[in-house]
Scaffold this motif. Structure first.
Motif, PDB file in Angstrom:
ATOM      1  N   GLY A  50      26.495  41.647  66.674  1.00  0.00           N
ATOM      2  CA  GLY A  50      27.551  40.583  65.774  1.00  0.00           C
ATOM      3  C   GLY A  50      28.855  41.395  65.703  1.00  0.00           C
ATOM      4  N   THR A  51      28.988  42.494  65.709  1.00  0.00           N
ATOM      5  CA  THR A  51      30.253  43.128  65.534  1.00  0.00           C
ATOM      6  C   THR A  51      31.071  43.471  66.585  1.00  0.00           C
ATOM      7  OG1 THR A  51      29.168  45.248  65.245  1.00  0.00           O
ATOM      8  CG2 THR A  51      29.293  44.105  63.244  1.00  0.00           C
ATOM      9  N   GLY A  52      30.350  43.193  67.778  1.00  0.00           N
ATOM     10  CA  GLY A  52      31.261  43.839  68.903  1.00  0.00           C
ATOM     11  C   GLY A  52      30.450  44.831  69.595  1.00  0.00           C
TER      12      GLY A  52
END
Length: 128
Positions: A50-52
């Motif tokens: 979800g943070t890349g």
């Protein structure tokens, strides 16, 4: 020879039970009973947190532990531990592995990520 027959029967029963798994509840039930069967968990493709950050993982162990609704796999070399909250599992598809030596489950979790959970239920000494 009787011990080997019992082990063969156990593997056959577990293979049949694993093939019936179709949701998190039935997966938890069968994981509680799986003993001394090599298990591997791997990502189908890179997953994101979800943070890349994209990552892939693979862990092989001889036993899965279940605490509440969390599956914990610790690699046999004690280097890698993976925990998966089974409440996040949306779908489970079970089938015999391509080589016929075990059962493969595709776990699809709510965010769309897919994991393969593989159980090696074949005897090397089998004469079939």
């Amino acid at each position: 020879m009787d011990g080997m027959q019992n082990w063969t029967n156990y593997l056959e029963v577990m293979r049949n039970r694993l093939l019936l798994v179709n949701d998190a509840d039935s997966l938890i039930s069968v994981l509680m009973d799986v003993k001394n069967i090599p298990i591997a968990l791997s990502t189908v493709e890179d997953v994101t947190d979800g943070t890349g950050l994209n990552m892939s993982l693979s862990v092989i162990c001889s036993e899965a532990k279940v605490a509440g609704r969390v599956m914990c796999l610790m690699s046999d070399d004690m280097f890698t531990t993976v925990q998966l909250n089974l409440d996040t599992v949306k779908r489970v598809d079970s089938k015999i592995s391509v080589d016929g030596k075990g059962v493969v489950m595709k776990l699809t979790i709510r965010n769309g990520a897919e994991f393969l959970l593989m159980f090696h239920t074949d005897l090397v000494e089998e004469d079939e």
